[in-house]
Design an enzyme around this catalytic site. Structure first.
Site, PDB file in Angstrom:
ATOM      1  CG  ASP A   1      57.623 -99.288  11.387  1.00 19.30           C
ATOM      2  OD1 ASP A   1      57.170 -98.812  12.436  1.00 19.30           O
ATOM      3  OD2 ASP A   1      58.401-100.253  11.339  1.00 19.30           O
TER       4      ASP A   1
ATOM      5  CG  ASP B   1      60.902-100.181  14.312  1.00 19.49           C
ATOM      6  OD1 ASP B   1      60.229-100.013  15.329  1.00 19.49           O
ATOM      7  OD2 ASP B   1      60.951-101.238  13.675  1.00 19.49           O
TER       8      ASP B   1
ATOM      9  CG  ASP C   1      61.189-103.796  10.734  1.00 23.97           C
ATOM     10  OD1 ASP C   1      60.295-103.159  11.327  1.00 23.97           O
ATOM     11  OD2 ASP C   1      61.890-104.645  11.282  1.00 23.97           O
TER      12      ASP C   1
END
Lengths: 1058, 290
Positions: free
Chosen positions: A755, A410, A751
């Site tokens: 996700d 990410d 986070d």
């Protein structure tokens, strides 16, 4: 599709497009890199398109997931008027629900909390440990023992209880190792328990016409709640009235930009419209009143969370490897066992005896202590990782990171610092670079210019953000600020350079202010100056650069005002373009000293009527901000690269920002180009570019949606550098699955709640400890406590090391199995007195060998493990043919020979020469023979023979133990010489060796008198009989390693390197 | 091994296995080509030949270090075991029972004794010498023929009434059976300091049977003459035979099972090892039916 990176039909990109095409249709404040809006638009095609993208992957198995998604889209409360809402939920926005109503609804719908992921009951976990791995074989052994006793008992009621004892010991071994494994497992889950405990949240709710504070889980649909800046939104709420409210939807959408909220219905999509606040997102500023429309699992977040729990947990690579290894060993044990059972029966042994042989063979073959050792080894690494801020939830995940071949990372918070930071400045026709490292310490741009003095004043004064008081001792960059992201960035930037900003603001008293709003797209304030001689007011303004430039007629260059001509405007645009192209958010700054005659000191500014000029200002400069990469990330990415790990960025953020960050951290390396880059460079159409020339690719969610799985596979294989932007949670899942189709071991970092499905799906999910949402932490296998991507590299290193070391541990443990097995085979075929007892074998497996095999976990890497490719899931097995062959047929055999020499020595010196031992078994074990003659004519009673037999056990045991010391030393390395590795570098090995010797001494001399253990005292010299064999093993292995090093790739290397 | 991982259909596994057994593309069978198999086999053959050689060498060296006459250690032979003839074992130890009136029940026992004493006939003892000294018969040097040491004769007639010569039924017929007690050989073992070791038989559970066991011992006093000791081992004394003591039990109660223990009383013979029921003593059950 890939050809056009900026499809204009996508409304979300109109924010960027103006920059590039100089359109004048700017509608927002600046280069707004807002995520929420855009990401939802990507998905907006109202579900149908979204499904199309998912279809190929999910349709067959995931129908229920579709259902859930549809539910999400059914939400239409944002379209209803307040009256309709009141009707629908039977509530009143003034008085709220009544307590009785609320209680009823609570009983009906359950508390407003996410159902925690289904836990396996503890007892099931425990039982699983009891039957997993080798346990089943040992259970069989134990049951055979009892059956043998049963047969004996039915024939002869006074038969000895030996078999019962052995059965019990085996059962005990299984239960103890099971309890141990369970305990280890539980310990590592307990660490997590602390994370799961959330502070009970409170909600301010109107019920029975009164404002009450109740625990958030008591909320029901129809409740009227009030939220203010800093609160977590307690449920999905339809906003009824809003005062300057902004929310942080980052955990839902992966975007860190604050999203303004209002009570108006602005969009068809519930995720898009501004009048809905989502459960678990944070209200950053302002206040709002809303009506609860969904609670608990029915909230949008709840649905994503259940999406995550719907994703099956993949078996970890190490679990697969261990299973593979267990299969090999069990296969060997069972086949040798059955083979010799048949041989024994055909040699006219009684079935009962044959069963007992079978037990012996099973016990000798099964490395009872190994699985416990593996667990300990893994937990040691987990502990080591925890010290380096990687918290491992699932022990097996320790190794997974080592075999990772693709990291899907990410962006926000993982690769970047997750805070806006001033990156560039433009004044005096020059672009200056600001230090974006974590502490900002090194601001080197030229600060001598008069323009900077003015610019810094604007930055300082035209800013509403403030430090929370009482943080003087905290480093500036770590202080908590009240204000939005960009103002915070400016505040910290100016605080670092200028010092006490608050003091400067105090000296320049603010007399009027217009805060930023979406119509003005600028913010201005009027100040008294701190120059006592200058009675003029200073008006400072910042905002969207185009808007600011429109209002200016002059520009400041080198501290001097100059008329704004075409050239300077051109320069401005070039700079603006350049900074925008870096994915940065650009702000323009201007000021005006109000003439003292028109605006005397007593002048009253009225912000509503705007009784002051807002045009013909003096343009001072531009400042661009970005969420900068963490300073450790580029290095970490390089390390991953050299370790053969592909790093893919998967973000919900805008492609331009994503690409800029990818470039700056090295996910897209400096000299690689995307198809679009090539097209731009060569001035040709995107379609004409040879796709093979491009190494990098930036793919948006829109493009991804239209891709077939095959196309995705092609994309993943053809491009070494990929950035996925604008992706939805479902698409992250598709990407992970795509990578897994390439046989890659995929790590996902993230986070946000968005996700969590991908984290779950990944072979190893890595959540951020600080920024991570609870859902992400729940779904992850590993948590980075410092949110630092570089910790992953440490994890990879440790994971690879542990894989290598486990190989050594297993090789070490397997070796002696042959030395334990041969006695049984020889006993059956040749009829010697049994050389080693079953219990004695258990004492090796669970006694002397345990600490040494753990000690191998402390071994340092032989070569730079970060410079080789990640292991191939299917080819580089933990236990391969070479390892098994070398352990069993080379070293194991040498050990067996050595131990037999000790055995024969003891027997011969006590009176039985090898020649009389052959085929002595029947008489030897016959309890009716009490005058058995030895080679010297001496006669032995049964007990005397038995005692000698135990002495033989002890001797054999000592023989194996001594050679296991050599085995331990040779296992320190697989390729290098022991002397290259350093004999004394790993101190724990020596602890292991000492433990081996001490345990053996205690067993022989301390417990020698306990008959049940069948150990005896042993003359000191017998301890040294096997030493030459130990040396032989060492020398043989050194020769093996030497040839491997001398002739890499040779026949020897292929057959001897494990 | 390849077939052991992940879920595959059965036919897939079979196909994979077949391919593993014989891969026509690469000419590999079981993962190796023929020449590779030859090479690896050669290596293993060589390796095992060497290992066998090493093992043989070790055993050879070991044998060279051994003294042919006396074992290096006698850790387990501190005290000699004692055995009984006739030896019929029941579920737990020696268990002799017979019916006086039914000679089929004891003819086997008698036969056993005759067989055992066959080794003590004058003919089979003729290579031994007559000893009368009643003292330890120490022999430093090998004076007997073929570089051996002399053994003392022990002939069955020493056992008189229990020799089977005077009473071929060994007293079984009249309910006063003979039992022959033999002490195990231990090289260089001296049973006592000066007095000859003596056999003493008694009821194990004395208080139940008020009358103590009465027995006649042969040779008189039930002693093993000292001149049979020390034993110099099979190589030095190839013709050695253990001295025997016969006990004729005179007052065994009939139709009850009695436990009898015969101990050897000597300074260096212990009979209190709790683990070993045959060390320095022999216990047996006796049940004489009438």
């Amino acid at each position: 599709m890939k050809g056009d990176p900026f499809p204009v039909e996508n409304p979300s990109w109109t924010n960027i497009v103006p920059l590039l095409s100089f359109q004048k249709t700017l509608e927002i404040y600046s280069v707004e890199l807002s995520g929420t809006k855009n990401i939802e638009q990507t998905d907006k095609g109202n579900g149908k398109e979204k499904y199309r993208g998912l279809k190929n992957c999910f349709e067959p198995k995931k129908n229920h997931r579709k259902e859930e998604l549809r539910k999400e889209l059914d939400l239409d409360d944002h379209k209803l008027s307040i009256k309709e809402l009141e009707k629908k939920y039977g509530t009143n926005i003034i008085t709220g629900l009544s307590s009785t109503q609320a209680a009823e609804l609570l009983a009906q719908n359950g508390p407003n909390a996410l159902t925690p992921p289904k836990e396996t009951p503890e007892i099931i976990k425990f039982l699983k440990q009891m039957v997993g791995g080798f346990s089943i074989l040992l259970w069989i052994g134990a049951i055979l023992c009892w059956i043998a006793f049963g047969i004996q008992y039915s024939m002869n009621t006074t038969s000895s209880l030996d078999n019962v004892y052995l059965g019990c010991v085996l059962a005990l071994v299984v239960i103890l190792t099971g309890i141990f494994a369970y305990y280890q497992e539980a310990k590592s889950t307990n660490v997590m328990a602390t994370f799961n405990k959330m502070i009970p949240q409170q909600a301010l709710v109107i019920r029975d016409s009164e404002k009450k504070t109740i625990p958030a889980d008591q909320l029901v649909v129809g409740d009227i709640v009030e939220i203010k800046g800093g609160d977590r939104i307690p449920a999905d709420i339809r906003l009824l009235s809003v005062q300057g409210c902004k929310v942080d939807n980052s955990s839902l959408t992966g975007e860190s930009e604050p999203q303004p909220r209002s009570s108006e219905f602005t969009h068809d999509s519930p995720l898009e419209t501004k009048n809905i606040g989502f459960y678990s997102t944070t209200c950053l500023e302002g206040t709002a009143t809303g009506m609860v429309i969904n609670t608990g699992d029915r909230t949008v977040i709840g649905q994503i969370a259940s999406l995550a729990s719907g994703v099956g947990n993949e078996k970890t690579p190490i679990a697969i490897e261990i299973q593979h290894f267990v299969h090999i060993v069990a296969g060997v044990a069972v086949s040798i066992g059955i083979l010799f059972f048949i041989i024994a029966v055909s040699l006219k042994y009684q079935v009962l005896d044959s069963i007992i042989f079978l037990i012996g063979i099973i016990v000798a073959n099964v490395p009872e202590g190994l699985l416990a050792t593996v667990t300990v080894t893994l937990s040691l690494t987990a502990k080591r990782l925890a010290k380096k801020n990687c918290l491992v939830k699932n022990l097996e995940a320790v190794e997974t990171l080592g075999s990772t071949s693709i990291i899907c990372s990410d962006k926000t918070g993982t690769l970047t610092q997750n805070r806006m930071t001033v990156a560039h400045l433009w004044f005096d026709n020059q672009i200056f670079i600001a230090d974006t490292s974590e502490d900002h310490s090194n601001q080197v741009f030229d600060q001598s210019s008069g323009t900077w003095a003015s610019l810094s004043k604007i930055i300082t004064l035209c800013n509403r953000a403030e430090f929370r008081p009482g943080q003087e001792s905290v480093p500036i960059m770590k202080r908590v600020v009240v204000g939005d992201a960009s103002e915070t960035a400016l505040l910290k930037f100016s605080e670092v350079i200028l010092g006490d900003v608050m003091e400067i603001r105090k000296r320049n008293h603010k007399v009027a202010e217009i805060p930023f709003n979406s119509t003005n797209k600028f913010q201005l304030s009027v100040h008294k100056t701190d120059d006592p001689n200058d009675k003029r007011f200073l008006m400072v303004m910042k905002g969207a650069p185009e808007r600011i430039l429109e209002k200016c007629s002059t520009i400041m260059v080198n501290g001097q005002e100059q008329p704004l001509d075409k050239n300077t405007a051109e320069a401005f645009h070039t700079a603006y373009m350049e900074l925008g192209g870096l994915g940065e958010r650009v702000l323009g700054f201007c000021h005006l000293y109000l003439p003292a005659d028109e605006f005397p000191e007593t002048y009253t500014f009225d912000v509503d009527t705007m009784n002051f000029p807002t045009s013909n200002l003096c343009f001072v400069g531009l400042l661009s901000m970005i969420d900068p990469p963490r300073s450790t990330v580029p290095d970490a990415v390089t390390k991953c690269r050299s370790a053969g790990i592909k790093v893919i960025m998967v973000t919900g953020d805008h492609p331009i920002t994503a690409k800029a960050i990818a470039k700056s951290v090295g996910i897209i390396s400096a000299n690689s180009e995307t198809v679009e880059d090539i097209a731009k460079r060569l001035h040709i159409a995107v379609e004409q570019v040879n796709k093979r020339d491009a190494k990098a690719a930036v793919v948006t969610g829109m493009e991804l949606k239209d891709m077939s799985p095959e196309q995705l596979d092609e994309l993943l294989t053809n491009y070494p550098e990929i950035v996925f932007a604008r992706t939805s949670p479902q698409q992250k899942l598709i990407i992970v699955e795509g990578c897994q189709r390439q046989n890659a071991v995929v790590a996902v970092t993230g986070d946000g709640v968005n996700d969590s499905p991908a984290l779950k799906k990944a072979d190893i999910g890595i959540a951020m400890g600080i920024a991570g949402s609870d859902a992400a932490k729940n779904a992850a296998d590993m948590i980075l406590l410092d949110d630092n991507f570089a910790s992953i590299v440490t994890g990879v290193e440790e994971g690879r090391l542990i894989f290598d070391n486990l190989k050594k541990t297993i090789a070490y443990t397997l070796t002696k199995n042959i030395a334990e097995l041969c006695p049984f085979l020889i006993y059956i075929i040749v009829g010697l007195p049994l050389p080693i007892g079953t219990i004695t074998i258990l004492f090796i497996d669970l006694g002397t060998d345990i600490i040494p095999s753990i000690a191998l976990a402390y071994e340092k890497a032989e070569s730079d493990i970060m410079n080789r490719k990640p292991r191939h899931k299917k080819k580089d097995r933990l236990v391969n043919q070479q390892l098994a062959m070398y352990s069993y047929l080379h070293i194991g055999l040498m050990q067996a020979v050595g131990a037999f020499v000790v055995y024969f020595t003891v027997y011969a010196q006590e009176g039985f020469k090898p020649s009389v031992l052959i085929n002595i078994r029947v008489e030897w074990e016959n309890s009716n023979v009490n005058d058995l003659e030895d080679s010297y004519g001496q006669q032995w009673t049964l007990y005397q023979r038995k005692y000698l037999e135990w002495m033989g056990y002890t001797a054999f045991f000592v023989g194996i133990m001594v050679q296991q010391i050599a085995d331990l030393i040779i296992r320190k390395t697989r390729r290098n010489s022991i002397f290259q590795q350093g004999l004394f570098r790993n101190k724990v090995i020596w602890v292991g060796i000492a433990s081996q010797i001490i345990i053996a001494l205690i067993l022989s001399y301390g417990l020698g008198s306990v008959t049940a253990l069948s150990f005896t005292m042993l003359r000191p010299q017998y301890w040294f009989v096997a030493v030459p064999f130990a040396i032989l093993i060492w020398v043989y292995d050194e020769v093996r390693k030497l040839f491997i090093r001398l002739y890499p790739g040779s026949w020897w290397d292929k057959n001897m390197y494990y | 091994m390849a077939a052991l991982q992940e879920k595959k259909s059965c036919s897939q596994r079979m196909e994979e296995f077949q391919r593993y057994c014989w891969n026509p593309d690469t000419g590999q069978m079981l993962g190796r080509t023929l020449s590779r198999w030859v090479w690896i086999s050669l290596y293993y053959v060589a390796f095992y030949v060497v290992m066998t050689g090493v093992f043989a060498l070790c055993i050879y060296t070991l044998m060279c270090t051994l003294d042919p006459y006396t074992p290096d250690y006698q850790d387990q032979l501190k005290s000699p075991g004692v055995t009984l003839r006739p030896d019929v074992y029941g579920e737990k130890g020696l268990d002799i029972s017979y019916n006086v009136s039914d000679n089929r029940t004891w003819v086997g026992l008698v036969h056993m004794l005759h067989d055992f004493l066959a080794g003590y006939s004058p003919a089979s003892q003729e290579d031994s010498i007559n000893c009368t000294l009643e003292k330890y018969f120490f022999q430093e040097s090998f004076r007997a023929p073929n570089h051996t040491k002399f053994s003392c004769k022990f002939t069955a007639d020493t056992l008189q009434n229990c020799s089977g010569l005077t009473d071929p039924n060994f007293g079984f017929a009249e309910g006063k059976p003979c039992f022959i007690i033999k002490m195990n050989r231990i090289v260089n073992f001296l049973p006592s300091n000066s007095t000859a070791p003596r056999v003493d038989c008694a009821f194990l559970d004395q208080h139940k049977n008020a009358r103590p066991l009465q027995a006649e011992y042969y040779p008189p006093n039930g002693t093993f003459s000292l001149h049979y000791f020390p034993y110099y081992g099979k190589k030095a004394q190839p013709h050695y035979s253990n001295p025997l003591v016969a006990a004729k039990l005179l007052n065994v109660p009939k139709n009850t099972e009695v436990l009898i223990v015969c101990k050897i009383l000597a300074d260096h013979v212990t009979f209190d090892n709790p683990h070993d029921p045959f060390e320095g003593k022999v216990e047996f059950k006796l049940n004489i039916q009438q």
